[in-house]
Design an enzyme around this catalytic site. Structure first.
Site: not given
Length: 352
Positions: A35, A39, A48, A84, A159
Site C-alpha cells: 500500500r 491514501r 483520485r 485491487d 469475499y
C-alpha cells in the site's frame, strides 16, 4: 515473454530487489511497502478525487501515475502495480463494487454449485487496461522493478461467499467444512482466474508477482493444507515457467509460514507478529523472506522508527535473502515523510 521461454536479463535483473528475491548478494537491503501507493500520499488523494476505486484501476494513465508516486517520493526499490484484488472478478462480469469505508461488496454471493457458472475464464482481452498500464510503467521505471499482484483463491473466495468483508468467515468456512467438493471446485476456478491475471501482468512486463492471501490467517494449518494450499500451489505453478520471483503474503499467518512457502513461493512475506529469524526457522531453507516492521511504529518519533527498523534488520541478519517491508500495508494516516526516512535509514544502515 511466455512461460515457455528462457527468462532474459532485463534492465531490472540486477536490481537490489530482484537480487534479494533470488537470495543473491545485494548492495543494500531493498525496501518497498505494501500500500505504498495510496491514501497516505496527498498526491494520491488529489488524483483520485471523485474517481471510484474500480474505475481508477481501469484508467492506464491514472494507474501509471499512482504507481509511480511512491517511487518518486520515497526512493523505494520496487513499484507495485496499482490495482485491487477484485479487479479480475469485475473483469469477468461479476456484479461487485468497492464501497468506501467498507471494501468489496458482491451483489450476489457465491453459495451454490450453480453460482460457479458465473466464474468464467479470464482472458487478456478482459483487462486491456492492465497490459497498457504496465507497458507505460515499465518504460517510466527503467531499472526499477514492477511487482504485479493478485488475490489468492482463499481470500477471493472469502469475499465471494460472504458477499463482502467478514471477521468470522462463517459462510466461507461452512462451505469449506460442509460441502468440501463445492469449495474445492470454487477455489480451483479462482486459481485459474488468478493465474491468468498474473500471466497478463508478467507478459506485459512485471518483474515479480505477489499473491495476497490476506485472510489465510483465519485458518488452522490442517485446513489450510487440505482445503486451500492446493489452489494457491496451482497459481504458483502456473507462473513458474516465467522465471520471475513469486511472493506469498498473508496476515496472522505465523502458524502457516512453512506451508505458505511449500505452496510454491520464492519469497515468503511475514507480518509483524513473528520475528524474521524465527520465521526463517519455520519456513526452512531455500526461501527469501519479506517484512516485517509493524506499520503502527511509523506513528512514533524518528528515533523509535529507526530503533525498531534496526531490530528487524538484526533479526534478518542471517537470512539467505531479505526484502524490507512492513508487516502489513501502509496505514492511511501515516506521515509520508516517515516512510521516506525509513527507506533512507534501511539503505544507509545496510550499505555494503
Amino acid at each position: 515473454m511466455t512461460a515457455n521461454e528462457t527468462p532474459q536479463p532485463t534492465a531490472t535483473y540486477d536490481s537490489a530487489f530482484l537480487r534479494a528475491c533470488r537470495r543473491e548478494p545485494v548492495p543494500h537491503t531493498p525496501v518497498w511497502f505494501m500500500r505504498q501507493a495510496g491514501r497516505s500520499l496527498p498526491e494520491y488523494r488529489k488524483v483520485r478525487e471523485g474517481v471510484p476505486m474500480l474505475e481508477s484501476c481501469m484508467r492506464p494513465e491514472l494507474v501509471t501515475e499512482i504507481t509511480l508516486q511512491p517511487v518518486r517520493r520515497h526512493d523505494v526499490d520496487a513499484a507495485i502495480f496499482f490495482s485491487d484484488i477484485v479487479v479480475p472478478l469485475k473483469a469477468i462480469g461479476l456484479d461487485l463494487d468497492i464501497k468506501p469505508g467498507v471494501g468489496p461488496v458482491v451483489e450476489q454471493p457465491v453459495r451454490t454449485r450453480a453460482d460457479l457458472a458465473r466464474l468464467r475464464d479470464l482472458t487478456p482481452e478482459d483487462v486491456p487496461y492492465v497490459t497498457e498500464a504496465i507497458g507505460m510503467l515499465t518504460r517510466e521505471l527503467g531499472a526499477t522493478p514492477l511487482i504485479g499482484f493478485a488475490g489468492a483463491p482463499f481470500t477471493l473466495a472469502s469475499y465471494l461467499v460472504e458477499g463482502g468483508p467478514s471477521r468470522t468467515y462463517e459462510n466461507a468456512k461452512a462451505m469449506m467444512y460442509g460441502d468440501p467438493e463445492l469449495w474445492a471446485d470454487l477455489l480451483d476456478r479462482l486459481a485459474d482466474i488468478t493465474a491468468a491475471f498474473l500471466k497478463v501482468q508478467i507478459e506485459a512486463g512485471a518483474s515479480a508477482v505477489q499473491l495476497f492471501d490476506s485472510w489465510a490467517g483465519a485458518l488452522a494449518p490442517a485446513d489450510y493444507r487440505n482445503s486451500v494450499m492446493p489452489a494457491s500451489a496451482k497459481v504458483f505453478d502456473a507462473v513458474a515457467g516465467y522465471g520471475v520471483p513469486r511472493i506469498h503474503f498473508g496476515v496472522g499467518t505465523g502458524e502457516l509460514l512453512k506451508l505458505m512457502g511449500e505452496a510454491g513461493a520464492d519469497v515468503v512475506g511475514v507480518d509483524w507478529r513473528v520475528p524474521l529469524d524465527e520465521a526463517a526457522r519455520r519456513v526452512g531453507p531455500g526461501k527469501a523472506l519479506q517484512g516485517n516492521l509493524d506499520p503502527t511504529v511509523l506513528f512514533t518519533d524518528k528515533d523509535t522508527v529507526a530503533a525498531k527498523a534496526r531490530e528487524v534488520l538484526d533479526a534478518a541478519a542471517g537470512l539467505e535473502g531479505h526484502v524490507f517491508n512492513l508487516g502489513h500495508g501502509v496505514m492511511p494516516n501515516t506521515d509520508p515523510d516517515a516512510l521516506t526516512r525509513l527507506v533512507e535509514y534501511v539503505h544507509t544502515a545496510t550499505a555494503r
